[in-house]
Design an enzyme around this catalytic site. Structure first.
Site, PDB file in Angstrom:
ATOM      1  N   SER A 107      29.993 -21.135 -33.759  1.00  0.00           N
ATOM      2  CA  SER A 107      29.827 -19.912 -34.529  1.00  0.00           C
ATOM      3  C   SER A 107      30.951 -19.779 -35.564  1.00  0.00           C
ATOM      4  CB  SER A 107      29.851 -18.721 -33.565  1.00  0.00           C
ATOM      5  OG  SER A 107      29.751 -17.551 -34.301  1.00  0.00           O
ATOM      6  N   GLY A 108      30.590 -19.537 -36.769  1.00  0.00           N
ATOM      7  CA  GLY A 108      31.580 -19.362 -37.843  1.00  0.00           C
ATOM      8  C   GLY A 108      31.947 -20.672 -38.509  1.00  0.00           C
ATOM      9  N   ASN A 157      32.839 -14.562 -36.295  1.00  0.00           N
ATOM     10  CA  ASN A 157      32.238 -14.684 -37.640  1.00  0.00           C
ATOM     11  C   ASN A 157      31.781 -13.307 -38.106  1.00  0.00           C
ATOM     12  OD1 ASN A 157      30.808 -15.352 -39.901  1.00  0.00           O
ATOM     13  ND2 ASN A 157      29.359 -16.731 -38.873  1.00  0.00           N
ATOM     14  N   SER A 160      27.729 -13.431 -38.460  1.00  0.00           N
ATOM     15  CA  SER A 160      27.241 -14.378 -37.452  1.00  0.00           C
ATOM     16  C   SER A 160      25.725 -14.230 -37.289  1.00  0.00           C
ATOM     17  CB  SER A 160      27.951 -14.100 -36.139  1.00  0.00           C
ATOM     18  OG  SER A 160      27.499 -15.013 -35.176  1.00  0.00           O
ATOM     19  N   SER A 161      25.043 -15.375 -37.318  1.00  0.00           N
ATOM     20  CA  SER A 161      23.591 -15.336 -37.125  1.00  0.00           C
ATOM     21  C   SER A 161      23.343 -15.070 -35.647  1.00  0.00           C
ATOM     22  CB  SER A 161      22.962 -16.669 -37.499  1.00  0.00           C
ATOM     23  OG  SER A 161      23.435 -17.075 -38.747  1.00  0.00           O
ATOM     24  N   GLY A 387      25.502 -21.190 -33.263  1.00  0.00           N
ATOM     25  CA  GLY A 387      26.358 -22.279 -32.804  1.00  0.00           C
ATOM     26  C   GLY A 387      26.745 -22.095 -31.353  1.00  0.00           C
TER      27      GLY A 387
HETATM   28  N1  ATP Z   1      31.107 -23.566 -47.894  1.00  0.00           N
HETATM   29  C1  ATP Z   1      31.725 -22.395 -47.710  1.00  0.00           C
HETATM   30  N2  ATP Z   1      32.474 -21.887 -48.690  1.00  0.00           N
HETATM   31  C2  ATP Z   1      33.090 -20.707 -48.543  1.00  0.00           C
HETATM   32  N3  ATP Z   1      33.066 -19.992 -47.426  1.00  0.00           N
HETATM   33  C3  ATP Z   1      32.344 -20.437 -46.390  1.00  0.00           C
HETATM   34  C4  ATP Z   1      31.624 -21.664 -46.491  1.00  0.00           C
HETATM   35  N4  ATP Z   1      31.009 -21.886 -45.316  1.00  0.00           N
HETATM   36  C5  ATP Z   1      31.329 -20.811 -44.539  1.00  0.00           C
HETATM   37  N5  ATP Z   1      32.107 -19.969 -45.192  1.00  0.00           N
HETATM   38  C6  ATP Z   1      32.671 -18.714 -44.656  1.00  0.00           C
HETATM   39  O1  ATP Z   1      32.569 -18.730 -43.278  1.00  0.00           O
HETATM   40  C7  ATP Z   1      31.797 -17.631 -42.819  1.00  0.00           C
HETATM   41  C8  ATP Z   1      30.945 -18.052 -41.665  1.00  0.00           C
HETATM   42  O2  ATP Z   1      29.984 -18.949 -42.064  1.00  0.00           O
HETATM   43  P1  ATP Z   1      28.531 -18.953 -41.458  1.00  0.00           P
HETATM   44  O3  ATP Z   1      28.017 -17.615 -41.336  1.00  0.00           O
HETATM   45  O4  ATP Z   1      27.764 -19.938 -42.228  1.00  0.00           O
HETATM   46  O5  ATP Z   1      28.810 -19.520 -40.061  1.00  0.00           O
HETATM   47  P2  ATP Z   1      27.744 -19.958 -38.978  1.00  0.00           P
HETATM   48  O6  ATP Z   1      28.059 -21.364 -38.645  1.00  0.00           O
HETATM   49  O7  ATP Z   1      26.399 -19.705 -39.503  1.00  0.00           O
HETATM   50  O8  ATP Z   1      28.096 -19.008 -37.813  1.00  0.00           O
HETATM   51  P3  ATP Z   1      27.091 -18.397 -36.728  1.00  0.00           P
HETATM   52  O9  ATP Z   1      26.746 -19.474 -35.781  1.00  0.00           O
HETATM   53  O10 ATP Z   1      27.912 -17.343 -36.132  1.00  0.00           O
HETATM   54  O11 ATP Z   1      25.962 -17.894 -37.507  1.00  0.00           O
HETATM   55  C9  ATP Z   1      30.969 -17.211 -43.974  1.00  0.00           C
HETATM   56  O12 ATP Z   1      30.669 -15.837 -43.924  1.00  0.00           O
HETATM   57  C10 ATP Z   1      31.882 -17.518 -45.153  1.00  0.00           C
HETATM   58  O13 ATP Z   1      32.801 -16.469 -45.337  1.00  0.00           O
HETATM   59 MG    MG Z   2      24.983 -18.439 -39.091  1.00  0.00          MG
END
Ligand code: ATP
Ligand code: MG
Length: 1108
Positions: A107-108, A157, A160-161, A387
């Site tokens: 996650s995150g 996060n 977070s999804s 995640g």
């Molecule tokens: N390529 C990127 N560039 C800039 N910031 C990013 C990038 N990838 C992720 N982030 C930052 O990290 C945060 C978390 O990313 P994201 O929501 O994609 O995580 P996740 O893997 O989908 O988590 P979860 O499993 O909780 O959904 C985003 O809100 C953003 O602020």
């Molecule tokens: Mg996500």
């Protein structure tokens, strides 16, 4: 700017972990750190992309970057998620292989962001057009909607999804997107009613309260204050860098783009509001006589508002929160709910309402974005699933989430590691087995149909009798005790008996990503996911557009006593479907890694990264890659791709493809250790060899392109040249035609000129000749004329001479004869002969003269002055006398023909001449004018009849004269009448007699010598007429008037001769004054008219123009 042509150019650390030397966990982490510190967040392991979350925006996702990576080889540029997306898209488009992008990580770690980057890249590079753009936009805009309802801030996060998402994007044969299908997996609905500390509920609640207008909130019966709602955690309601109000607008806009109708949006918001209201419903115990407590709603206001929002009857819902009807074997038993059960029922309703709303949203989005049914679509699946999670307290949700991640790891292992090894065996390539951890055993622990944890949970849920989380844990402890990855204090395995980190009510699973401690509490309930039937029926009855769709089981007509499938069962089923789906597609991996736990940029926590590297199995991944071959390809496509690098294989290789590849490799002198020949594929050990081949191919393609270009240009130039040549011939032909025409015209005109000159010359020559001839002829004629003249004159002279001589002879002879006769007859006529001859001769001459005169007599006109010339000098006197006599006779003859009147006229004219000739200048002009006398025709003109009758005598002259005014010299028209006795002046208009002067009273008439018509009639002094004085008159017929006056005056019996005084100055008696009338020659300023002016008392000046 330097153009990158290979991944190896300007590499920070190594771009592909396969190239790492030496390979160890430390060097692996160090390489990641090194690259992360240099903002290189992407690194490859072969075709797998490792993505580090930068936690800040980097300038590497610009449209320029998209262009840079577009249609480029995977290894050509620095590692980038775009390279992976491009590779996947191109192999989907060009090779017709369905793709899936598997994004994993905790996650995150950046999975959702990565999935959005992939989608936006594909959207940017695929086809354009109005329809395509609309589809793209709808696909992209589905993200904000789902994120608002399905994402929440967690400690790991901020976005977070809280659900799993798999999106199939469908493309047509050209690679243009047609639509998509979204599958959602198990929303973490427990979050709706309760959030761990430091976390929030789903974004939409906060967005709605912050971003909706006052009006909307009023309609939804909401208050903007978060603290008013029990379901909203307050400690982390505001998230740094998250603008809920703005996001609400984005979501509404996205819903509109995706195709939600306004009333649908409103319904959705009503349900969200209803969930908030539901959370505020509180219960109090009410003691019943049987000693049990029964729950009652404390404050019904929220319930009322909620019912209004949902359109349910308040009493129905109220009852559903107090009673529960259980149906079993056609028996209905109604039991009361205590406060705890009522809260449970409330929360269950809230969770169900929200999660079903979320599923409805996904279905609704799918409806909008679905592609038109077609036989075959190319599909690219993007999996963004929650995640791997390890919380302090892990419950059913974490168990499910981690199970899903285990399955994904499994498929990764299957498709990469195992598949790879198996392929080597299949292909007969020598292979040293690599040890890797296969998590199939963990998956089996969870999902095994007989003794898997999920199966046992289901069994426990469905079992009759008392079922609690403890009984479930007991069951686990009995059945899974022996499992290597299962740990529990109460298990038969004694090794955990003393493990104090393992509480009694928990069990622990050694996941591939680490050990996770799960609390058994809530597992049964959550798996059951029960919603009391009374509540679902109450919801079904609600008068709201969505409720019947959300709670179909509430339909009393469809009461189903069968238990609905458990949550665990459903999830396992959908994960199974997903895995089967993924296995049919070409996988592309993005392994997301979170650099730190603080959501901070620039921080790289080695231990955290190391942990993720381990559980993601990245080291094994690299090892397998390195032990094996970086690249493999079937012989045919390999030969097809590189055959241009060898003369023997280019352009056609006739033999088997494998031999072709062997020849090719030999020709390219690729070291033998760099490749191996499998049964159907060639394996290339090192990416560098592949780069080498690719580079050679690229160069070769360039050469080929140059060759094609050269040939094409040659062909084009030749065609152009031929065209030019053809055109030139046409132009030349036309020009020549034109030039010849011009030349011909010139020659023709020159010829004409020459011809004309020649003809002119010839003509002139001819003319000259003719002239000469003519001159000659003239000369001849002249000469001959002269000659003839000379001859004639000579002849004439001769004849004259001869005649003279003859005459002389005759004269001489006559003289001689006369002499002879005289001599002879002298004696007879001597005395009278000479006289007789003389008289005779004279007589003859006179005779001849008169006869001649008779025949040449002039006419009888007296004015004819002609007269025959005198024939003989001696008749000169006679001749002139005869002329005079003839003239007198002729005049007499003429006069004798006159009548009396004509005679009188001539007499008058004669008298006028006597009076005026050479005395008055006017006279000359009067000579030719006949004297008419009665100019007014007074006897005939009826106008003057009265005047005429007033006259006693015959009117001799009647004319209009001007009577000169004595005072100013101006004239007044008067009729002038002359009779035998008097002169009468009468008014011209009226005919009234103004003055009548008897002729005897007239003494004289004065006129000037000039050409004017002025005359003064002077009256006898003392006469009756003289009272007014003399008359000064002017007339055009002055000469006639005076002449007639003179003649009449002369003939008047008692008058004396009338004096005519011709002088340029005379006196006129005006009444008592004598005025001198003076005539002067007028200057040109007076024009041609005679003007008369009174100069002073004594002088009247008449100016007469000299020309008149
Ligand atoms: N390529 C990127 N560039 C800039 N910031 C990013 C990038 N990838 C992720 N982030 C930052 O990290 C945060 C978390 O990313 P994201 O929501 O994609 O995580 P996740 O893997 O989908 O988590 P979860 O499993 O909780 O959904 C985003 O809100 C953003 O602020
Ligand atoms: Mg996500």
């Amino acid at each position: 700017m330097e153009v990158k042509t290979s991944l190896l150019d300007n590499m920070i650390g190594v771009g592909d972990m396969v190239l790492l030397e030496p390979l160890s966990e430390d060097s692996f982490i160090a390489n990641l750190r090194n690259r992360f510190d240099h903002n290189e967040i992407y690194t490859y392991i072969g075709s797998v992309v490792i993505s580090m979350n930068p936690y800040r925006s980097l300038p590497i996702f610009t449209p320029e970057k998209v262009e840079e990576y577009r249609n480029r080889n995977f290894y050509e540029l620095s590692p980038h998620i775009y390279a992976l997306a491009d590779e996947a898209y191109r192999s989907l488009r060009d090779q017709d292989k369905d793709q899936c992008i598997l994004i994993t990580g905790e996650s995150g770690a950046g999975k959702t962001e990565a999935s959005k980057l992939v989608m936006s890249y594909v959207a940017a590079v695929c086809g354009k057009g109005q329809e395509v753009n609309k589809v793209k936009e709808q696909l992209l805009q589905s993200n904000p909607v789902l994120e608002a309802f399905g994402n929440a801030k967690t400690v790991r996060n901020d976005n977070s999804s809280r659900f799993g998402k798999y999106m199939d994007i469908e493309f047509d044969f050209k690679g243009d997107p047609l639509g998509g299908v979204i599958s959602n997996y198990l929303l973490e609905k427990s979050r709706v009613v309760k959030q761990p500390r430091g976390e929030r509920n789903f974004h939409i609640f906060y967005q709605l309260l912050s971003g909706a207008s006052d009006d909307t909130l009023k309609k939804l019966k909401l208050d903007r204050d978060f603290s008013k709602y029990n379901y909203l955690s307050l400690d982390s309601a505001a998230v740094n860098g998250l603008d809920d109000a703005a996001n609400f607008r984005t979501v509404r806009n996205a819903m509109q783009i995706v195709g939600f109708m306004e009333d649908e949006v409103q319904s959705v918001l009503e349900l969200v509001a209803a969930v908030l209201k539901l959370g505020n419903i509180e219960f109090k115990p009410e003691s019943r006589c049987n000693g049990n407590d029964e729950s009652r709603i404390k404050d019904k206001n929220d319930l009322k508002e909620m019912c209004e929002l949902l359109g349910t009857e308040q009493t129905v819902l109220e009852r559903a929160f107090s009673y529960r009807t259980v149906e079993a074997k056609q028996e209905k038993v109604c039991t009361t709910l205590n406060v705890a059960q009522a809260y449970y029922a409330r929360d269950a309703l809230a969770k169900n309402l929200y999660s079903r709303l979320f599923s409805w949203l996904v279905t609704r989005i799918n409806e909008s974005i679905k592609a038109a049914p077609k036989s075959r679509h190319k599909v690219m699946g993007v999996l963004d699933i929650y995640g791997f999670e390890i919380f302090e307290e892990n419950s059913f949700e974490q168990f499910i989430i981690n199970y899903c991640n285990e399955k994904l790891q499994q498929i990764f292992i299957e498709l990469t590691l195992r598949e790879e090894q198996e392929e080597y065996v299949r292909e007969g390539i020598e292979w040293t087995n690599i040890e890797y951890f296969n998590n199939a055993i963990i998956c089996d622990l969870i999902e095994n149909h007989q003794n898997g944890i999920l199966a046992m949970l289901d069994e426990e849920c469905l079992r009759p009798g008392t079922v609690t989380d403890e009984t479930f844990l007991d069951k686990l402890n009995t059945i899974c005790a022996e499992h290597l990855h299962f740990e529990s204090r109460l298990s038969k395995s004694s090794k955990f008996l003393t493990d104090h980190s393992l509480p009694h009510n928990c069990f622990r699973i050694q996941h591939y990503a680490g050990k996770v401690l799960y609390r058994a509490e809530g597992f049964v309930d959550k798996n059951n996911d029960l919603l009391y039937r009374d509540l679902s029926q109450a919801m079904y009855k609600a008068n709201h557009s969505l409720m019947k769709q959300l709670f179909p089981e509430g339909n009393p007509a469809k009461v189903n006593l069968k238990r609905p499938p458990t949550a665990g069962f459903q999830f396992r089923h959908s994960v199974g479907t997903l895995m089967r789906n993924l296995q049919t597609k070409n996988p592309n991996y993005i392994r997301c890694i979170k650099p730190n736990d603080k959501k901070a940029s620039h921080i790289f926590t080695d231990s955290l990264v190391c942990h993720q590297v381990r559980y993601l199995g990245l080291m094994e991944n690299v090892r397998v890659r390195r032990a094996g071959y970086a690249f493999r390809q079937a012989y045919e496509p390999c030969l097809e791709r590189y055959k241009m690098l060898c003369k023997r294989t280019w352009p056609h290789w006739r033999g088997p493809a494998r031999e072709g590849v062997e020849v090719l490799m030999a020709d390219l002198t690729v070291p033998a250790e760099e490749f191996s020949y499998g049964r159907s594929k060639v394996f290339i050990r090192n990416p560098r060899t592949l780069f080498f081949l690719e580079e050679r191919r690229r160069q070769c393609l360039q050469d080929l392109a140059t060759l094609i270009q050269k040939i094409y240009r040659g062909w084009k130039c030749r065609s152009h040249f031929l065209l030019l040549k053809k055109s030139q011939i046409v132009v030349a032909a036309w020009y020549r035609r034109y030039a010849q025409q011009n030349k011909y015209k010139r020659i023709k005109s020159a010829t004409t000129v020459v011809q004309s000159y020649t003809r002119g010359w010839q003509a002139r020559k001819l003319l000259r000749e003719l002239k000469y001839q003519k001159r000659c002829e003239e000369a001849v004629t002249t000469i001959s004329a002269y000659w003839h003249g000379t001859q004639a004159r000579r002849e004439l002279r001769r004849l004259k001479e001869e005649a003279r001589r003859k005459h002389a002879v005759a004269v001489i002879w006559a003289y001689w004869k006369g002499l002879k006769v005289r001599r002879e007859y002298r004696k007879f006529f001597r005395a009278n002969a000479g006289k007789k001859i003389y008289n005779f001769t004279i007589q003859r001459i006179m005779q001849k003269y008169f006869l001649g005169l008779k025949s040449t007599m002039p006419s009888m006109s007296p004015i004819d002055k002609s007269w025959p010339v005198k024939p003989y000098l001696f008749l000169d006197g006679v001749h002139s006398d005869l002329r005079r006599i003839f003239h007198l006779w002729r005049c007499k003859k003429y006069r004798s023909e006159f009548t009396e009147e004509k005679k009188a006229v001539f007499e008058e004219k004669l008298e006028a001449s006597e009076i005026f000739k050479d005395k008055k200048a006017l006279y000359a002009s009067s000579v030719s004018q006949p004297f008419m006398g009665d100019y007014l025709e007074i006897s005939k003109n009826p106008k003057y009849q009265k005047l005429n009758s007033a006259m006693d005598e015959k009117v001799l002259l009647a004319d209009v004269v001007n009577k000169i005014n004595r005072a100013n010299g101006k004239g007044t028209a008067r009729i002038f009448l002359l009779t035998k006795n008097s002169v009468v002046l009468a008014d011209q208009k009226t005919g009234q007699v103004k003055a009548s002067v008897p002729l005897p009273d007239l003494t004289s008439v004065s006129v000037s010598t000039q050409s004017d018509g002025f005359f003064a009639l002077k009256l006898k002094e003392g006469s009756a007429s003289a009272i007014k004085g003399d008359f000064l008159l002017s007339s055009e017929h002055l000469i006639e008037i005076i002449t007639k006056l003179h003649r009449t005056g002369a003939t008047a019996a008692d008058s004396e001769q009338l004096n005519i005084d011709i002088s340029d100055e005379f006196l006129v008696q005006f009444k008592h004054d004598k005025v001198c009338v003076k005539f002067i020659q007028g200057g040109p300023k007076n024009g041609n008219s005679v003007s008369c002016k009174r100069k002073n008392n004594r002088l009247l000046e008449v100016s007469v123009p000299s020309t008149v």
